[in-house]
Design an enzyme around this catalytic site. Sequence first.
Site, PDB file in Angstrom:
ATOM      1  CE  LYS A   1      -1.617   2.864   2.747  1.00  0.00           C
ATOM      2  NZ  LYS A   1      -1.484   4.157   1.906  1.00  0.00           N
TER       3      LYS A   1
ATOM      4  CD  GLU B   1      13.199   1.481   9.485  1.00  0.00           C
ATOM      5  OE1 GLU B   1      13.727   2.287  10.274  1.00  0.00           O
ATOM      6  OE2 GLU B   1      13.485   0.357   9.846  1.00  0.00           O
TER       7      GLU B   1
ATOM      8  CB  CYS C   1      12.776  10.201   8.538  1.00  0.00           C
ATOM      9  SG  CYS C   1      13.686   8.835   7.650  1.00  0.00           S
TER      10      CYS C   1
ATOM     11  CD  GLU D   1      10.306  13.413  10.956  1.00  0.00           C
ATOM     12  OE1 GLU D   1      11.127  13.090  10.151  1.00  0.00           O
ATOM     13  OE2 GLU D   1       9.191  13.016  11.435  1.00  0.00           O
TER      14      GLU D   1
END
Length: 480
Positions: free
Chosen positions: A174, A249, A282, A382
């Site tokens: 997906k 992750e 990231c 973040e």
Amino acid sequence: MIDARNFYINGSWVAPQAQADCSVIDPSTEEVYATISLGDQADTDAAVAAAKAALPMWRATKKDDRIAILRKILDVYNCRSAEMGAAMSKEMGAPLDLSNGIQTGIGAMHIQAFIDALDGFAFERQLRDDAPNDQIIYEPIGVCALITPWNWPMNQVTLKVIPALAAGCTMVLKPSEEAPMSSLLFAEILDEAGVPAGVFNIVNGTGVGVGTQLSGHPDVDFVSFTGSTRAGVAISKNAADTVKRVSLELGGKGANIIFADADADAVQRGAIHCFNNTGQSCNAPTRMLVERSRYDAAVKEAIATAEAQAVDTASKTGDHIGPMINQTQFDKVQSMIEVGIKEGAKLVAGGTGRPQGLNRGYFVRPTVFADCTNDMDVMRQEIFGPVLCISPFDSEEDAIEVANDTPYGLTNYVQTTDPERANRVARALKSGMVEMNGNFRSAGAPFGGFKQSGTGREGGVWGLEEYLEVKAVGGWFRDV
């Protein structure tokens, strides 16, 4: 307008069970250029059923046969690399040079690295020389749900699909509904390479839709997810009822520690790395910690780098950065820049609004904050945009303390010409990865983090092992 509504299930392109159209938007122009379908439970069930039915056949294949398939995938991928670069540039706003370069090239690198890892991997081995009747057997974990993000499409797709194939697993992919076109092309590549029907399946959908259906599905044995920490927590909770393994992750807030003796290009290199891919990575080094004796000069260098960083549409060649992926991400970055200003961080470059001359598209000004403290939200959250936060430090111990004072632990960076200090600091940093003096990790190195940056590792032998169960057998007949 591209019609990409069909899913790839059991070796065929099939129409969705119910109509639920979703527009794919070019972030450089804000214009719709393709339409996909969002799957529902029936589509998810069909894809999982196909993967489950194909599992006995695929898990029984010999290693050499799987290597042959992977090599064919690599050949087809390389032949269609120009298409792949164009697809990623259009869907997520990577400028053409970036998209045709590392965005596409990293996929080929991972495929080759997994071929090498598989070639040298022993699926059956003796426990020890003094335990001749103990056998360790590695077996495919089963049906895998692979949920990937939009920011590095082929990096994440190949880091999941290829080791799953190598291990003998079957799967449902997906991809992000924000950037699905490259994954649909990847499905074509696997089909052309001869991957048997049912081994690989793809269903588009949202995270709360197909993503939730996959992570909680009783016939899915393993979930590999890359995305936000918030979504990773939700997936873990949903998967817990069926006690399936989950690999995550997640986010990061990397610290880039620049000592006074770092090389002359360290600051510029770090700022460019932060802005690369429009900050949508990231592992971006978004917190720059600079030894105080070099701090004022570093701020000036960062300002110059930000002001020299060109921003333009993804359809152009060059070393500029492109737009954010969508309106939501654009608004988030704008909001976080405002937060930094209100918190008292010193805005020395960039700021809110679009760059001059760009009145359409999700473009953000490369931004630098100086005099930041580690309790500020811009230093802790973040942002996922081209926003660099700089802070001074007085000692090695202070730098390590600040670098580790974060809920994340993905990638940290060290810049010093003192070898002993470099290694010492690398050991002290609480992160799954450390890169020093501009040296990137090599192909096949494990990718993953500590703390809220996730669980598990991707890449090389470590990535292959994520898709394997370990069976220990006592009383093994060695001479049969």
